[in-house]
Enzyme design. Structure first.
Site, PDB file in Angstrom:
ATOM      1  N   LEU A 124      15.245  67.826  75.827  1.00 30.35           N
ATOM      2  CA  LEU A 124      16.556  67.825  75.166  1.00 30.35           C
ATOM      3  C   LEU A 124      17.271  69.167  75.385  1.00 30.35           C
ATOM      4  O   LEU A 124      18.397  69.222  75.857  1.00 30.35           O
ATOM      5  CB  LEU A 124      16.353  67.565  73.661  1.00 30.35           C
ATOM      6  N   GLU A 126      18.790  72.729  76.456  1.00 26.09           N
ATOM      7  CA  GLU A 126      19.313  73.305  77.699  1.00 26.09           C
ATOM      8  C   GLU A 126      19.755  74.735  77.410  1.00 26.09           C
ATOM      9  O   GLU A 126      19.910  75.115  76.242  1.00 26.09           O
ATOM     10  CB  GLU A 126      20.533  72.495  78.179  1.00 26.09           C
ATOM     11  N   ALA A 129      22.560  74.418  75.205  1.00 24.92           N
ATOM     12  CA  ALA A 129      22.392  73.410  74.138  1.00 24.92           C
ATOM     13  C   ALA A 129      21.070  73.676  73.432  1.00 24.92           C
ATOM     14  O   ALA A 129      20.048  73.048  73.722  1.00 24.92           O
ATOM     15  CB  ALA A 129      22.421  71.994  74.722  1.00 24.92           C
ATOM     16  N   ILE A 156      10.627  73.295  77.554  1.00 23.52           N
ATOM     17  CA  ILE A 156      10.108  71.933  77.331  1.00 23.52           C
ATOM     18  C   ILE A 156       8.571  71.950  77.254  1.00 23.52           C
ATOM     19  O   ILE A 156       7.877  72.204  78.246  1.00 23.52           O
ATOM     20  CB  ILE A 156      10.607  70.961  78.440  1.00 23.52           C
ATOM     21  N   ARG A 268     -16.312  90.743  51.835  1.00 21.60           N
ATOM     22  CA  ARG A 268     -16.068  92.183  52.055  1.00 21.60           C
ATOM     23  C   ARG A 268     -15.916  92.916  50.720  1.00 21.60           C
ATOM     24  O   ARG A 268     -15.175  92.475  49.827  1.00 21.60           O
ATOM     25  CB  ARG A 268     -14.819  92.387  52.911  1.00 21.60           C
ATOM     26  N   GLN A 336      -2.766  90.328  55.802  1.00 20.65           N
ATOM     27  CA  GLN A 336      -2.877  91.358  54.758  1.00 20.65           C
ATOM     28  C   GLN A 336      -4.271  91.348  54.121  1.00 20.65           C
ATOM     29  O   GLN A 336      -4.879  92.397  53.903  1.00 20.65           O
ATOM     30  CB  GLN A 336      -1.794  91.100  53.685  1.00 20.65           C
ATOM     31  N   GLU A 364      12.403  72.484  67.064  1.00 17.93           N
ATOM     32  CA  GLU A 364      12.736  71.252  66.321  1.00 17.93           C
ATOM     33  C   GLU A 364      13.656  71.566  65.141  1.00 17.93           C
ATOM     34  O   GLU A 364      13.466  71.069  64.032  1.00 17.93           O
ATOM     35  CB  GLU A 364      11.459  70.515  65.934  1.00 17.93           C
TER      36      GLU A 364
END
Ligand code: FAD
Length: 384
Positions: A124, A126, A129, A156, A268, A336, A364
């Site tokens: 889709l 470009e 775009a 893509i 830890r 962190q 997306e």
């Protein structure tokens, strides 16, 4: 909607053990080599993972949206390269055919996509775009029984390994915006070239490249749905489902990062105590678990609504926006909680995830585009 709870439970258990026993041990190698080994792709094929969302009539598992998101949350508790390898076939690479393909088109391509014999992708975006996805410049000119495609797509996913490309191109040259766009299923053929995979910030093992069409001749039978001018409507159907799928794929990494952080902060010791005993560390644990619970809950609710046939344009956009941002927050807290050890360690899951999940907020639909979309739909009074 869950059709058969026992089947789903068995599938989810299979994914869980596969991810832990077969994928986690090779994650570092995949990231280093920037490729998913062929033997692993064969395993994914034999397990039917490429066909999750393709209907059973065409050789897939035909998962409902709720089943798909539950499976996606399991599969994505692995490095992103794993689910990205199958993810175009279970999402954007097959969904245009599933949603709008003719019966002949479905019979022709879906069974081989479900088997993983063909890898699909969605072309889709470009250069001009991106967020303005309707600004498509790629053209498809009718010439007898064929269309002739010219133009360039960029970014893509899976293009370098794809066999079939869902391509959005302009069939009416004088139109602008979403009008005059059509969707095609293009096979790898003369006139279609894919570029060298990009060097990326993360997601090693998931190849992404340009796709160029230079007088690429595509038979008219490859116009999806056999109808010109409705390509953008087809893409929106694909994206509305995909946004839920992607939201689920953002949740799995967050679950895994928190699991790893819980293990680390329990083991830890500093100041004579486990890190997890410190209330400021507990705040990061609490915020992360709350974030994950919120994302999971909203994704499941929206998925069930889609399975009931409801319009989920608003809820899908909210899920994608929230889950992708949520995953970024959890990644940051995980780094962190690990302290310096996972900042310097090459290819540790946390350091890798921190880079990999950054993309979720970009593709997306960027977070900003989803904010605009959500506000637009709310102001129009749409959705609940
Ligand atoms: C690794 C990768 C894989 C991808 N895979 C695919 C794929 O398989 N298929 C496909 O078609 N595409 C794919 N994409 C493309 C992706 O969907 C786009 O990158 C995305 O839509 C953003 O477009 P852009 O990069 O051109 O950014 P731009 O549109 O240039 O946006 C840049 C910034 O401006 C902001 N912005 C833009 N417009 C507005 C506005 N109106 N209001 C407020 N802020 C705005 C954006 O939110 C962003 O922060 C992929 C991209 C990457 C990086």
């Amino acid at each position: 909607m869950i059709r058969n709870p026992a089947h789903l439970e068995a599938l989810v258990a299979d994914i869980r053990s596969f991810v832990r026993e077969q994928w986690h041990p090779i994650e570092e190698q995949v990231a280093r080599d920037d490729v998913v080994p062929t033997a692993m792709v064969d395993t994914l094929r034999s397990k039917g993972y490429f066909g999750w969302s393709i209907p059973e009539a065409y050789g897939g598992l035909g998962l409902t949206t709720e089943e798909l998101v539950l499976c996606a949350m399991e599969l994505s508790q692995a490095s992103v390269a794993l689910r990205a390898r199958v993810g175009t076939n279970t999402g954007i690479g097959s969904e245009a055919l599933v949603a709008d393909g003719t019966e002949e088109q479905k019979q022709r391509w879906l069974p081989r996509m479900a088997a993983g014999e063909l890898t699909g992708c969605l072309a889709l975006t470009e250069p001009e775009a991106g967020s303005e996805a309707t600004n498509i410049q790629t053209t498809a000119r009718r010439d007898g029984d064929h269309y002739v495609l010219n133009g360039t797509k960029c970014f893509i996913t899976n293009a370098p390994v794809a066999d079939v490309f869902t391509v959005i191109a302009r069939t009416e040259p004088d139109t602008r915006g979403s009008k005059g766009l059509s969707a095609f299923l293009v096979e790898r053929s003369p006139g279609l070239t894919t570029g060298t995979p990009y060097r990326k910030m993360g997601q090693m093992g998931s190849p992404v490249s340009d796709v160029t069409f230079d007088n690429c001749r595509v038979h008219a039978s490859q116009l999806i749905g056999g109808q010109e001018g409705v390509g953008f409507q087809t893409v929106m159907k694909v994206l509305n489902k995909q946004r839920l799928h992607l939201a689920a794929l953002c949740t799995g990494p967050a679950i895994r990062m928190l699991d790893l952080a819980l293990e680390h902060t329990s083991q830890r010791k500093q100041f004579g105590q486990a890190l997890a005993d410190f209330q400021l560390v507990q705040a990061m644990i609490a915020d992360s678990r709350t974030d994950i619970f919120a994302a999971r809950s909203m994704i499941l609710e929206a998925a069930r609504a889609r399975d009931r046939g409801e319009d989920v344009a608003l809820s899908a956009s909210m899920c994608k926006y929230f889950a992708s941002e949520m995953c970024g927050r959890v990644a940051d807290r995980a780094v962190q909680m690990f302290g310096g050890s996972r900042y310097v360690a090459d290819f540790s899951p946390i350091e890798r995830y921190y880079r990999d999940v950054r993309l979720f907020r970009l593709y997306e639909g960027t977070s900003q585009i989803h904010q605009l979309n959500i506000a637009k739909l709310v102001l129009r009074g749409e959705g609940k």
